[in-house]
Design an enzyme around this catalytic site. Structure first.
Site, PDB file in Angstrom:
ATOM      1  N   ALA A 155      -9.048 -11.709   0.533  1.00 36.87           N
ATOM      2  CA  ALA A 155      -9.079 -11.461  -0.909  1.00 36.87           C
ATOM      3  C   ALA A 155      -7.777 -10.771  -1.319  1.00 36.87           C
ATOM      4  O   ALA A 155      -7.375  -9.780  -0.722  1.00 36.87           O
ATOM      5  CB  ALA A 155     -10.268 -10.586  -1.267  1.00 36.87           C
ATOM      6  N   LYS A 156      -7.134 -11.318  -2.340  1.00 42.32           N
ATOM      7  CA  LYS A 156      -5.920 -10.685  -2.869  1.00 42.32           C
ATOM      8  C   LYS A 156      -6.378  -9.647  -3.891  1.00 42.32           C
ATOM      9  O   LYS A 156      -6.413  -9.902  -5.104  1.00 42.32           O
ATOM     10  CB  LYS A 156      -4.996 -11.732  -3.491  1.00 42.32           C
ATOM     11  CG  LYS A 156      -3.591 -11.210  -3.798  1.00 42.32           C
ATOM     12  CD  LYS A 156      -2.683 -12.354  -4.267  1.00 42.32           C
ATOM     13  CE  LYS A 156      -1.306 -11.842  -4.662  1.00 42.32           C
ATOM     14  NZ  LYS A 156      -0.516 -11.380  -3.509  1.00 42.32           N
ATOM     15  N   ALA A 157      -6.766  -8.495  -3.370  1.00 44.82           N
ATOM     16  CA  ALA A 157      -7.377  -7.448  -4.182  1.00 44.82           C
ATOM     17  C   ALA A 157      -6.412  -6.297  -4.390  1.00 44.82           C
ATOM     18  O   ALA A 157      -5.644  -5.943  -3.493  1.00 44.82           O
ATOM     19  CB  ALA A 157      -8.653  -6.940  -3.505  1.00 44.82           C
ATOM     20  N   TYR A 161      -3.626  -3.302  -1.720  1.00 48.76           N
ATOM     21  CA  TYR A 161      -2.200  -3.025  -1.856  1.00 48.76           C
ATOM     22  C   TYR A 161      -1.875  -1.535  -1.833  1.00 48.76           C
ATOM     23  O   TYR A 161      -0.696  -1.172  -1.883  1.00 48.76           O
ATOM     24  CB  TYR A 161      -1.650  -3.736  -3.104  1.00 48.76           C
ATOM     25  CG  TYR A 161      -1.452  -5.213  -2.811  1.00 48.76           C
ATOM     26  CD1 TYR A 161      -0.197  -5.724  -2.520  1.00 48.76           C
ATOM     27  CD2 TYR A 161      -2.533  -6.083  -2.773  1.00 48.76           C
ATOM     28  CE1 TYR A 161      -0.015  -7.052  -2.217  1.00 48.76           C
ATOM     29  CE2 TYR A 161      -2.372  -7.426  -2.466  1.00 48.76           C
ATOM     30  CZ  TYR A 161      -1.106  -7.900  -2.186  1.00 48.76           C
ATOM     31  OH  TYR A 161      -0.937  -9.232  -1.860  1.00 48.76           O
TER      32      TYR A 161
END
Length: 313
Positions: A155-157, A161
């Site tokens: 998941a690019k959550a 980051y």
């Protein structure tokens, strides 16, 4: 890099003025990092402009949201159309596009129930991401990537980051432009916002997704290009020391595009110059993205905006 503002931002189906695209400080996303997002590039073409792999990016956004149980009230086609609408409304190309889905103002507490889903899409000019002329000088980070079954790496959550920020800040403080993280088992994972490729004896290697790496759209594009060029491509676990004895190493990512790596932990990669395979892949990537070669893989979505600069070979 400072953000260059544009005129409009797409919000929940409508274009609104840039300065009105705001959220409340008590929004769930501010307190718990509950967002998923994408980074997409729109490239200049000889006539007009085109978004690179738009459906794939928006499908990954939908997938990321599904993992976090966020129901996006728009279909894939509607999200893709919204990106095109935003770019054309602002008339800015080439550009970077940032779609983001977040949990807004509703309730406080870890359970996000009752916090509405907000969808924003912005675009703005953005240039080179990884600094360095002739290649990037990077380090192996002391921070590992997320272990499996802690937070989903696929998941690019936004919350993921925070880990990337630690990697990038540590690299910067120590005089490098970027860091490469290992996974929980000490194997190469990825950069703070880039996938990693290694060339050794003419073979192209990249860590599999099981090494806590994001399923990068540019990563997939490079794998496709490499196979099209007749290169041997292997997705396998990469030990740290393989980076030191590699013939070539490079980053890929929407922001990084295809960026050669000159040194790792002050050890030159080969002679420190951009390698032949890296150059071949980069040349092919940019030629397709900029419309100088046929879109043989169907990666480009045209937009009706003339580029600010002419495209030349």
């Amino acid at each position: 890099m400072p953000i260059q503002t544009t005129s409009k931002i797409w919000h929940n189906g409508s274009l609104i003025p840039w300065e009105q695209a705001t959220i409340h400080v008590m929004s769930h996303v501010v307190h718990y990092g509950s967002s998923v997002f994408e980074g997409i590039r729109c490239y200049a073409q000889p006539q007009g402009s085109a978004v690179f792999r738009l459906p794939e990016h928006m499908q990954r956004l939908i997938d990321s949201a599904k993992i976090y149980r966020m129901e996006i009230p728009f279909s894939l086609d509607e999200l893709c159309a919204a990106v095109v609408e935003t770019i054309e409304a602002n008339g800015v190309a080439p550009c970077y596009i940032r779609p983001i889905v977040l949990r807004g103002y509703g309730e406080i507490g870890v359970n996000p129930k009752g916090s509405p889903i907000e969808v924003f899409i912005a675009n703005f000019p953005w240039g080179k991401y990884v600094a360095g002329t002739g290649g990037a000088d990077v380090c192996i980070s002391s921070w590992n990537r997320l272990a499996p079954n802690t937070m989903p790496a696929l998941a690019k959550a936004g919350a993921n980051y925070m880990n990337s920020q630690l990697i990038r800040m540590e690299a910067d403080i120590n005089g490098y432009v970027e860091g490469i993280a290992l996974d929980v088992n000490g194997l190469v994972s990825e950069g703070s916002g880039e996938n990693v490729f290694v060339v050794r004896n003419g073979v192209l290697y990249t860590p599999p997704l099981a090494n806590s790496a994001l399923s990068g759209i540019t990563r997939d594009s490079v794998l496709t290009i490499a196979r099209h060029l007749g290169l041997t491509v292997i997705e396998q676990a990469v030990p740290r020391e393989m980076l030191y004895i590699a013939d070539e190493v490079f980053f890929t990512g929407t922001a990084a595009e295809v960026t050669p790596i000159r040194s790792i932990d002050r050890i030159l990669v080969a002679d420190g110059k951009t390698g032949e395979i890296t150059k071949k892949i980069a040349d092919e990537f940019f030629a397709i993205a900029n419309g100088l070669k046929p879109d043989r893989f169907g990666w480009l979505t045209p937009v009706k905006v003339n580029a600010t600069e002419a495209v030349t070979a």
